[in-house]
Enzyme design. Sequence first.
Site, PDB file in Angstrom:
ATOM      1  N   GLN A  13     -27.629  42.423  13.021  1.00  0.00           N
ATOM      2  CA  GLN A  13     -28.705  41.438  12.961  1.00  0.00           C
ATOM      3  C   GLN A  13     -29.985  41.972  13.581  1.00  0.00           C
ATOM      4  O   GLN A  13     -31.086  41.684  13.116  1.00  0.00           O
ATOM      5  CB  GLN A  13     -28.284  40.146  13.667  1.00  0.00           C
ATOM      6  CG  GLN A  13     -27.136  39.428  12.994  1.00  0.00           C
ATOM      7  CD  GLN A  13     -27.382  39.207  11.506  1.00  0.00           C
ATOM      8  OE1 GLN A  13     -28.267  38.466  11.114  1.00  0.00           O
ATOM      9  NE2 GLN A  13     -26.591  39.877  10.671  1.00  0.00           N
ATOM     10  N   HIS A  54     -32.569  43.621  11.319  1.00  0.00           N
ATOM     11  CA  HIS A  54     -33.346  42.836  10.354  1.00  0.00           C
ATOM     12  C   HIS A  54     -34.841  42.965  10.622  1.00  0.00           C
ATOM     13  O   HIS A  54     -35.613  43.320   9.747  1.00  0.00           O
ATOM     14  CB  HIS A  54     -32.942  41.359  10.425  1.00  0.00           C
ATOM     15  CG  HIS A  54     -31.892  40.979   9.429  1.00  0.00           C
ATOM     16  ND1 HIS A  54     -32.117  40.968   8.083  1.00  0.00           N
ATOM     17  CD2 HIS A  54     -30.611  40.574   9.595  1.00  0.00           C
ATOM     18  CE1 HIS A  54     -31.015  40.591   7.445  1.00  0.00           C
ATOM     19  NE2 HIS A  54     -30.089  40.346   8.347  1.00  0.00           N
ATOM     20  N   GLU A  56     -27.498  30.638  14.152  1.00  0.00           N
ATOM     21  CA  GLU A  56     -27.388  30.787  12.705  1.00  0.00           C
ATOM     22  C   GLU A  56     -26.007  31.338  12.347  1.00  0.00           C
ATOM     23  O   GLU A  56     -25.299  30.787  11.500  1.00  0.00           O
ATOM     24  CB  GLU A  56     -28.481  31.736  12.217  1.00  0.00           C
ATOM     25  CG  GLU A  56     -28.433  32.035  10.726  1.00  0.00           C
ATOM     26  CD  GLU A  56     -29.414  33.114  10.315  1.00  0.00           C
ATOM     27  OE1 GLU A  56     -29.692  33.216   9.098  1.00  0.00           O
ATOM     28  OE2 GLU A  56     -29.885  33.871  11.179  1.00  0.00           O
ATOM     29  N   HIS A  57     -25.611  32.452  12.971  1.00  0.00           N
ATOM     30  CA  HIS A  57     -24.295  33.066  12.758  1.00  0.00           C
ATOM     31  C   HIS A  57     -23.532  33.057  14.075  1.00  0.00           C
ATOM     32  O   HIS A  57     -24.060  33.501  15.093  1.00  0.00           O
ATOM     33  CB  HIS A  57     -24.430  34.520  12.297  1.00  0.00           C
ATOM     34  CG  HIS A  57     -25.309  34.712  11.104  1.00  0.00           C
ATOM     35  ND1 HIS A  57     -26.599  35.208  11.203  1.00  0.00           N
ATOM     36  CD2 HIS A  57     -25.086  34.494   9.784  1.00  0.00           C
ATOM     37  CE1 HIS A  57     -27.130  35.281   9.990  1.00  0.00           C
ATOM     38  NE2 HIS A  57     -26.235  34.857   9.116  1.00  0.00           N
ATOM     39  N   ASP A  64     -22.975  37.812   4.750  1.00  0.00           N
ATOM     40  CA  ASP A  64     -24.282  38.109   4.172  1.00  0.00           C
ATOM     41  C   ASP A  64     -24.181  38.459   2.697  1.00  0.00           C
ATOM     42  O   ASP A  64     -25.125  38.229   1.934  1.00  0.00           O
ATOM     43  CB  ASP A  64     -24.939  39.280   4.910  1.00  0.00           C
ATOM     44  CG  ASP A  64     -25.524  38.875   6.251  1.00  0.00           C
ATOM     45  OD1 ASP A  64     -25.730  37.670   6.471  1.00  0.00           O
ATOM     46  OD2 ASP A  64     -25.779  39.775   7.083  1.00  0.00           O
ATOM     47  N   HIS A 103     -40.355 -12.100  -3.414  1.00  0.00           N
ATOM     48  CA  HIS A 103     -38.998 -11.565  -3.333  1.00  0.00           C
ATOM     49  C   HIS A 103     -37.982 -12.709  -3.404  1.00  0.00           C
ATOM     50  O   HIS A 103     -36.986 -12.635  -4.136  1.00  0.00           O
ATOM     51  CB  HIS A 103     -38.807 -10.809  -2.012  1.00  0.00           C
ATOM     52  CG  HIS A 103     -39.372  -9.423  -2.006  1.00  0.00           C
ATOM     53  ND1 HIS A 103     -40.708  -9.174  -2.065  1.00  0.00           N
ATOM     54  CD2 HIS A 103     -38.759  -8.199  -1.947  1.00  0.00           C
ATOM     55  CE1 HIS A 103     -40.915  -7.860  -2.029  1.00  0.00           C
ATOM     56  NE2 HIS A 103     -39.749  -7.251  -1.962  1.00  0.00           N
TER      57      HIS A 103
END
Length: 435
Positions: free
Chosen positions: A264, A267, A332-333, A366, A425
């Site tokens: 990661q 990235h 996230e992970h 991934d 109504h």
Amino acid sequence: MTRKFIGRLSAVDTDFDGQLKQLLAWEAVANKQVEEIVAEILQQVRNRGDAAVIEYTNRFDRRNLTGAEDFCLTPQALTEALARIGVEEREALEVSARRVREYHEHQKQGSWRYTEADGTVLGQQITPMERVGIYVPGGKASYPSSVLMNAIPAKVAGVDSVAMVVPAPEGEISDLVLAAAAIAEVDQMFTIGGAQAVAALAYGTETIASVDKIVGPGNIFVASAKRAVFGHVAIDMIAGPSEILVICDGATDPDWIAMDLLSQAEHDEQAQAILLCPDAEFLDAVESSLERQLAELPRATIAAKSLMDRGALILVDSLEQAIKISNRIAPEHLEVSVADPESLLPQIRHAGAIFLGRYTAEALGDYCAGPNHVLPTSGTARFSSPLGVYDFQKRSSIIYCSPQGADQLGRVAATLACGEGLEAHARSATFRIKK
């Protein structure tokens, strides 16, 4: 926080909460100068259509487009790219696509209804969106996996048309991306990117029809543009930097864990990699492995800055404490690399994707495990979910009153409407009451 080339924290320190808060801090996509540039691009594309798209694409991507036909790719171009790639690459794309499709088939929701005793029918009709746009990054790297993860759930949902935009700086575009688009059965493809591509998808141009929803990652200009058009069209999320959090009991090979963190960190410089473990010696072993393996990576400079600025090895007093910290972070992970990961699963409240066991590397998710890799970041897993088929389906309520049902419900509705001072109504409801 002690720091060599990656931070070291201890959950028993009195100032741990403050240190953790500082570690997690990330400035969301909100830059006044960027927003002003994006606002101008959106307005120009909205007013001038293809001409503005061509102008901005030529400027930012160093292209020489003269007409809309220059940024439109034919289905034949996609199938030709599929034929050009190697056999191994094609097989990998096809295996990944099959697994992603099979997983997402389980997410399909169907319409439902039930009938009450008086004959009134209530229910919900599930329908797919008509047209969706997917943004696939280009430039520094190519991401065929993003094509599969964004397009296939839309197709499984039954979306009528999937339009894909991808930047092609200096006219270059990856055959793998084109091949993935062919395999995912993308309907239309345009070689444009940036805020101008988001604007074209949102508002439409002479060549590009407007869409109902825009999904897919991009740079700060793309993220800012998606934020700006939200409400006119739907979007998936505003994604932050990639994140991984690993909980380990200290019995996994430290080289495995180190490389998972690096997967990661490579990235981008703002990616975040964190390890929680109750074994201080194991943290030392992982740190040594990180330093050794980092030097072997092509993207070592990027990964090193990520580890230095946002990475951490955190000593906890137990796996239970690790879970509590993980839930606070809402990563996230999340890798749960322990002897009995299933026993910890019920305690995990917040995570985009959960990888159980020592052999389940996050990288598998991934590319080819099957679940979607478009995940909530920056703590938004507390209230958000992975991209899925449900993101491309809409729900409409069904109400079908019998005469008896209209009589009963009309009396209730009229009473409540009068209480709210809405006479029309009340009268609308009482017209159908039995006299």
